[in-house]
Design a protein around this motif. Structure first.
Motif, PDB file in Angstrom:
ATOM      1  N   UNK A   1       0.843  -1.200   0.000  1.00  5.80           N
ATOM      2  CA  UNK A   1       0.000   0.000   0.000  1.00  5.80           C
ATOM      3  C   UNK A   1       0.882   1.256   0.000  1.00  5.80           C
ATOM      4  N   UNK A   2       0.309   2.408  -0.365  1.00  3.24           N
ATOM      5  CA  UNK A   2       1.110   3.638  -0.444  1.00  3.24           C
ATOM      6  C   UNK A   2       1.816   3.951   0.873  1.00  3.24           C
ATOM      7  N   UNK A   3       3.002   4.536   0.755  1.00  3.67           N
ATOM      8  CA  UNK A   3       3.766   4.931   1.936  1.00  3.67           C
ATOM      9  C   UNK A   3       2.989   5.991   2.707  1.00  3.67           C
ATOM     10  N   UNK A   4       3.188   6.028   4.020  1.00  4.16           N
ATOM     11  CA  UNK A   4       2.468   6.964   4.892  1.00  4.16           C
ATOM     12  C   UNK A   4       2.686   8.414   4.463  1.00  4.16           C
ATOM     13  N   UNK A   5       3.893   8.743   4.020  1.00  3.22           N
ATOM     14  CA  UNK A   5       4.200  10.126   3.616  1.00  3.22           C
ATOM     15  C   UNK A   5       3.407  10.522   2.368  1.00  3.22           C
ATOM     16  N   UNK A   6       3.277   9.602   1.425  1.00  5.23           N
ATOM     17  CA  UNK A   6       2.508   9.872   0.202  1.00  5.23           C
ATOM     18  C   UNK A   6       1.031  10.031   0.537  1.00  5.23           C
ATOM     19  N   UNK A   7       0.533   9.139   1.393  1.00  4.55           N
ATOM     20  CA  UNK A   7      -0.876   9.193   1.793  1.00  4.55           C
ATOM     21  C   UNK A   7      -1.190  10.502   2.520  1.00  4.55           C
ATOM     22  N   UNK A   8      -0.262  10.955   3.347  1.00  5.92           N
ATOM     23  CA  UNK A   8      -0.468  12.208   4.086  1.00  5.92           C
ATOM     24  C   UNK A   8      -0.599  13.398   3.134  1.00  5.92           C
ATOM     25  N   UNK A   9       0.249  13.423   2.100  1.00  2.75           N
ATOM     26  CA  UNK A   9       0.192  14.489   1.086  1.00  2.75           C
ATOM     27  C   UNK A   9      -1.157  14.448   0.367  1.00  2.75           C
TER      28      UNK A   9
END
Length: 340
Positions: free
Chosen positions: A191-199
């Motif tokens: 699944x997408x990295x936490x940093x990408x999801x936060x953006x």
């Protein structure tokens, strides 16, 4: 007046919804000019460097034809011609190329390389793909959606498969910026990295896009106007194929998953190449070894009328042409278009 002039195009999150929508609409306009055989040489006399650490069919072809159509001269430099950090630093290479070329395309591995090229070359730099982002693909993808549905407002795009690769990252943030709902169906470890999801979540809070990240392929597919997938192993990625295939087989786009959208109008997208049959050497080897007919998408769905993958591929050229023209051409683009 050109709002974009001299800017680089490194990743989608550097641009607003208005700016991305302008690039999409201008790509549609340039496609119309091309179909009518109306010349549009906004970059007459310019020289473009095409740097390819990673090989490519669509990206290289699209940048070459787009440059020619715009009146520019493209020069291809492959992995044997450029050796970033090997014989010469990225900064030194950037300064040399920037002194000779008016714009630089880079397709390779590290995002920091394309960022360094932009910082040190003094000319617009365009990201043709890195391990993190695939922004030129996004203009083509959302252009295809807009051509087909007439508008992007309220659409839902579902991506299934390897949810932590560059295409998944880019779809998630671009949809979030544009107000397109993005569902990602992928196993937990992909699944997408936490940093990408936060953006993406920050952008979605502004646009009203609804984001769903789930391990359940049926839940991801529900309500999708577009089903999207990509190869299960990215170029240069070293993984256990047997393990990856076992992990991702439940996320294959096939008639069963397509039916789970609950819509007859769902379209199919894929950034290509696709392992949908045995007509490639690698595909034949993998499918024979694991006794499968297809990997990420079955041939019947890939060949169906709902699949717009070749329209999407053709749109890469128009999208790239739009990006190059607005960042390097002397176009009049009213500033008022971008006031939100």
């Amino acid at each position: 007046m050109n709002h974009f002039y001299g800017k680089s195009f490194l990743k989608e999150i550097d641009f607003s919804a208005a700016e991305i929508n302008y690039l999409i609409d201008f790509a549609i306009h340039l496609k119309s000019l091309k179909e009518q055989h109306i010349p549009h040489q906004y970059l007459a006399g310019k020289n473009i460097a095409l740097l390819f650490e990673k090989s490519s069919t669509r990206t290289r072809s699209a940048f070459t034809v787009a440059a020619n159509d715009l009146g520019a001269y493209p020069e291809f430099l492959g992995k044997n011609d450029i050796q970033f950090g090997n014989k010469e630093s990225v900064a030194d290479t950037a300064k040399v190329l920037g002194s000779m070329f008016d714009g630089i395309e880079f397709r390779g591995f590290k995002q920091k390389v394309v960022a360094a090229l932009a910082a040190d070359s003094g000319v617009p730099v365009w990201n043709g793909l890195t391990d993190d982002w695939h922004p030129t693909q996004m203009i083509a993808d959302f252009m295809t959606l807009k051509e087909h549905f007439g508008s992007l407002t309220g659409l839902t795009l579902t991506y299934v498969g390897d949810g932590h690769n560059n295409v998944a990252n880019s779809l998630l943030v671009t949809g979030a910026i544009l107000g397109v709902n993005i569902h990602i169906g992928a196993p937990t470890e992909l699944q997408p990295a936490a940093a990408v999801l936060a953006v993406a979540q920050k952008a979605a809070a502004r646009s009203g896009a609804k984001l769903l990240i789930t391990t359940d392929p049926a839940a991801a597919a529900k309500g999708a106007d577009a089903l999207y997938t990509d190869v299960w192993v990215s170029m240069g990625e070293e993984v256990d194929y047997a393990e990856r295939i076992k992990l991702l087989l439940p996320y294959q786009i096939n008639p069963k998953l397509l039916a789970q959208t609950g819509k007859k109008s769902t379209i199919i997208l894929h950034c290509l190449p696709a392992f949908h049959d045995t007509h490639t050497t690698i595909g034949a080897q993998l499918l024979h070894k694991y006794q499968l007919d297809a990997l990420e998408i079955t041939d019947d769905v890939f060949q169906s009328k709902q699949a717009l993958v070749f329209q999407e591929a053709a749109n890469r050229m128009h999208a790239i042409k739009s990006i190059m023209a607005v960042t390097l051409g002397n176009l009049f683009i009213p500033e008022s278009i971008f006031t939100e």
